[in-house]
Design a protein around this motif. Sequence first.
Motif, short mmCIF file in Angstrom:
data_model
loop_
_atom_site.label_atom_id
_atom_site.label_comp_id
_atom_site.label_asym_id
_atom_site.label_seq_id
_atom_site.Cartn_x
_atom_site.Cartn_y
_atom_site.Cartn_z
N VAL A 273 -24.71 31.49 -15.80
CA VAL A 273 -24.63 31.90 -17.20
C VAL A 273 -24.37 30.73 -18.14
CG1 VAL A 273 -23.85 34.23 -16.69
CG2 VAL A 273 -22.17 32.45 -17.11
N GLY A 274 -24.02 29.59 -17.60
CA GLY A 274 -23.75 28.44 -18.47
C GLY A 274 -25.03 27.91 -19.10
N PRO A 275 -24.92 26.78 -19.76
CA PRO A 275 -26.12 26.13 -20.29
C PRO A 275 -27.07 25.86 -19.12
CG PRO A 275 -24.12 25.01 -21.01
CD PRO A 275 -23.70 26.03 -20.01
N GLU A 276 -28.36 25.88 -19.40
CA GLU A 276 -29.37 25.80 -18.34
C GLU A 276 -29.08 24.65 -17.38
OE1 GLU A 276 -31.39 28.06 -17.70
OE2 GLU A 276 -31.00 29.19 -19.53
N ARG B 183 -16.65 17.02 -15.67
CA ARG B 183 -16.00 17.30 -16.95
C ARG B 183 -15.37 16.04 -17.50
NH1 ARG B 183 -17.56 22.62 -17.93
NH2 ARG B 183 -16.91 23.96 -16.24
N ARG C 147 -17.97 28.83 -20.93
CA ARG C 147 -18.90 28.05 -20.07
C ARG C 147 -19.54 26.87 -20.80
NH1 ARG C 147 -18.25 27.02 -15.63
NH2 ARG C 147 -20.39 26.51 -15.17
N PRO C 148 -20.11 26.92 -21.95
CA PRO C 148 -20.11 28.00 -22.92
C PRO C 148 -21.36 28.86 -22.83
CG PRO C 148 -20.97 26.03 -23.94
CD PRO C 148 -20.76 25.70 -22.48
N THR C 149 -21.20 30.13 -23.15
CA THR C 149 -22.32 31.02 -23.36
C THR C 149 -22.17 31.48 -24.80
OG1 THR C 149 -22.01 31.80 -21.11
CG2 THR C 149 -23.47 33.08 -22.49
N MET D 211 -21.12 32.24 -12.42
CA MET D 211 -20.62 31.42 -13.51
C MET D 211 -21.53 30.22 -13.76
SD MET D 211 -18.16 32.43 -15.26
CE MET D 211 -17.13 33.88 -15.26
N ASP D 212 -22.10 29.68 -12.69
CA ASP D 212 -23.01 28.56 -12.85
C ASP D 212 -24.29 29.02 -13.56
OD1 ASP D 212 -23.44 25.66 -11.85
OD2 ASP D 212 -25.33 26.64 -11.40
N ARG E 94 -21.10 24.42 -28.64
CA ARG E 94 -22.24 24.36 -27.71
C ARG E 94 -22.44 22.99 -27.11
NH1 ARG E 94 -26.47 28.70 -28.20
NH2 ARG E 94 -27.65 27.37 -26.82
N MET F 262 -30.41 32.93 -17.84
CA MET F 262 -29.33 33.78 -18.34
C MET F 262 -29.69 35.26 -18.23
SD MET F 262 -26.37 33.88 -20.04
CE MET F 262 -25.47 35.28 -20.66
N ALA G 81 -12.06 24.81 -18.02
CA ALA G 81 -10.86 25.49 -18.47
C ALA G 81 -10.38 26.54 -17.48
CB ALA G 81 -11.11 26.15 -19.82
N LEU H 242 -17.03 23.22 -11.78
CA LEU H 242 -18.43 23.40 -11.40
C LEU H 242 -19.34 22.30 -11.90
CD1 LEU H 242 -19.35 27.16 -11.53
CD2 LEU H 242 -19.86 25.55 -9.72
N ARG H 243 -18.96 21.64 -12.95
CA ARG H 243 -19.78 20.53 -13.43
C ARG H 243 -18.85 19.37 -13.74
NH1 ARG H 243 -23.02 21.52 -18.17
NH2 ARG H 243 -23.59 23.54 -17.43
N VAL I 175 -14.16 27.16 -10.67
CA VAL I 175 -15.02 27.47 -11.82
C VAL I 175 -14.94 26.33 -12.84
CG1 VAL I 175 -15.38 29.02 -13.78
CG2 VAL I 175 -14.88 29.97 -11.53
N LEU J 89 -18.33 22.05 -25.21
CA LEU J 89 -17.73 22.82 -24.11
C LEU J 89 -18.36 22.56 -22.73
CD1 LEU J 89 -16.74 26.24 -25.72
CD2 LEU J 89 -15.34 24.25 -25.23
N PRO J 90 -19.64 22.19 -22.63
CA PRO J 90 -20.14 21.86 -21.28
C PRO J 90 -19.36 20.73 -20.62
CG PRO J 90 -21.99 22.19 -22.76
CD PRO J 90 -20.74 22.22 -23.61
N LEU K 212 -10.57 26.37 -27.28
CA LEU K 212 -11.82 26.74 -26.63
C LEU K 212 -12.73 27.60 -27.53
CD1 LEU K 212 -10.37 27.53 -23.11
CD2 LEU K 212 -11.79 25.58 -23.73
#
Lengths: 324, 266
Positions: free
Chosen positions: A120-123, A171, B98-100, A117-118, A89, B1, A97, A168-169, A165, A92-93, A67
Amino acid sequence: MTDLALRPAPASAPPTSAFAIRTNALTKRFGDVAVVDQLDLEVPTGSVFGFLGPNGSGKTTTIRMLLGLIAPSAGTVELLGRPIPQAAREVLPAVGALVEGPACYPWLTGRQNLERMDAVGPERDRSTRHARVDEALERVGLSAAASKKYRAYSLGMRQRLGLAVALLRPRRLLILDEPTNGMDPQGTREIRHLIRELAADGTTVFLSSHLLAEIEQVCTHVAVMNLGRLLTQGSLAAMQQNSTPRLRIDTPDLRLAADTLATIGLEPITGPSTVSADVMRAEPHELCRMLVDAGVRVNGFAVERPSLEDMFVALTGEGFDVAR
Amino acid sequence: MLRAELLHLFRRRRIHALLGVLAALPVVIVFVLKFAGGPGNGEGPTFLNQVTNNGVFAALAALTITLPVFLPLAVSIVAGDAIAGEATQGTLRYLLARPTGRTRLLVAKAVAVVVFCFVATLAVAVAGLVVGSILFPVGRVVTLSGDTLSLWSGILRIVGAAGVVSLSLLGLAAIGLFASTLTDVAIGAMAGTLGVLILSGVLDAIPQLSAIHPWMFTHGWLSFGDLLRTHVTWTAIGKNLALQAGYVLVFATAAWARFTTKDVLA
C-alpha cells in the motif's frame, strides 16, 4: 552511557538539514485543553533522541502531528527539512514509525501483514517484495514466526512486527513510540542493539519511552515534556555536565563528617550510615583528605552524577497520579 | 494499491462467509421449491412460480428475495468496515504513515466496495442459475409480457438484471462508506448503515409520505424486473440509476470531505 554522545557523526547519507525534526510553537488543543502547548522541538540529524514525559504529557499527540495524522491547532512541523503535512508524500517514505503500539491484521500472518504494508505504500517493485519482507523479518528476529497468524503473536512479537513494518524500507528517520513495550529482557537488548546499529548507519532515531535507564543507554539527546510543555532538551552529556554532582560518604562517624563538611560551606544531609552533600566546585580528592585529616573513618566515598531518572523526577515532580 | 486492496478484501474469511451465505440462499430456495412443492398459482413473489417451469428463473427469484435484506446487509458490512475497520484495528495510522494519501486510500476502498457489490450480486444470480438449471427443466424464457425469448437472450437479460441490482446497491454503499469515515468503531458504521436502510424502507412504506417516496434510495430497487418485458421499459430503471448516482455523488463527496480533514486518533 555518555560515550555515545562522543561518537563521530556518521559519514554516510549527507544530511540535507541540520534537524531531522523541528517544530515551531506547535500546539494542539482538544476543546479548551492545550494537549501540546507551544512546543519548539529540535532533533539534530544523526542523533538518537529520547523523548520523555509522564503519561498524558502530550508525547503521542506530538508524534501524531509529526506524521501528519492530526492537524496542529497552531505552529509548524518540519521533517527532514520539509513542512508537514504539505510535503508528507515526499518526506514520509524516508520516515519509519511505530505509534502507540503495533497494529496489524489479526487474520493475516506476520509475513502477509508486511506484504500488505509494503503493497500500500508508494509504488515499489513487486518482484523484490519477498526479499524486502524477509530482510525486515530477519532484522527483528521474527523469521521463525513469519507464517504464524498475528492473532497468535505475543505482545513482544507484535512489537517486533511493528518494528519490522517501520524497517520495510531504508529510512533516514525512525519515530518509535515505546518500542520495547512488552518485550522480554533479551528482546529489549536486541532492540537497543538494533537502534545503535541503525544510528551507526546514519539514521536519526526519535524514541519515546518511559524506561529511563533504556533511554540513558542509547540516547545522545533528550527532551522532557510535562503537561504539553517542553521542560528541557539538549544533549545528554551536556545535561549531565550541568548537573551538580553529589558526594556520598559511608562512615560510622556521622556527626564528625557532617560538621567537617559544613565548615567549608557545604550542606550535608545525614542518613542512617551515610552523609551526603552537593559538592559544587570542591575537588573530591581535597574533600577526602580533609575528612581523613579531621579523623573521620571512611568506609566508602563516592561522587555521583544524578541519573536521568533523578533529573526527570526533578523536572516533572514526584507525584504518581496522572496529571490530567 | 488497487490490486492490493482488492486482494486484501477478497482474502478475508469474513468475505468468503458472506459470499457463501449469499450463494447458499438461492440453493435453499430452489430445493424448497423442488421438494416441498411450489407456491400455488398467483401466490408468492414474482418469478418464484416460474421457476418450476424454467430453472433459469431461479436466478431472478433469488435476486428478488435477497435484494430487500441479504444483499444490502452484506454491502453494509463491507462498506461500513472500509475505513472504520482499519481504525478499529489501528492499522489506519500505519497505512497513512506509509504514506498512503488519504484520497488514494479512500478511492481504493470505494472501488473495493463497488467490486464487492457486483461480486455479491453475481454470486446470488449464478448460484440460482446453476442450481435452478440442475433441478428444473431449462428452456425458452417466457417474458412478463407473455412472449418467449430464446434461452440465451433470456440469460443475457438475467445478467443485465444482476448488473442493475448491483448498481442499485451503490447508493447504500456510498452511505456506508461515509458512515465508515465518521467513527472509529466498525460495528457502529455497519449498524448505522443498516439503520439508514431500514429507515428508507419504512418511509417508503408509509402512504402519507408518498411525496418523498421517489427520493428513497430503496424505492426503485425492484425496477430490474422491467428487463424481463419483451420490450424493455427503461423509465423506472433509469430513474432508479439516476437516483443511485445522486446518492453516490453526495455521500462519496461527504466521505471525502470528512476523511481528508479528520484527525486520526485511532
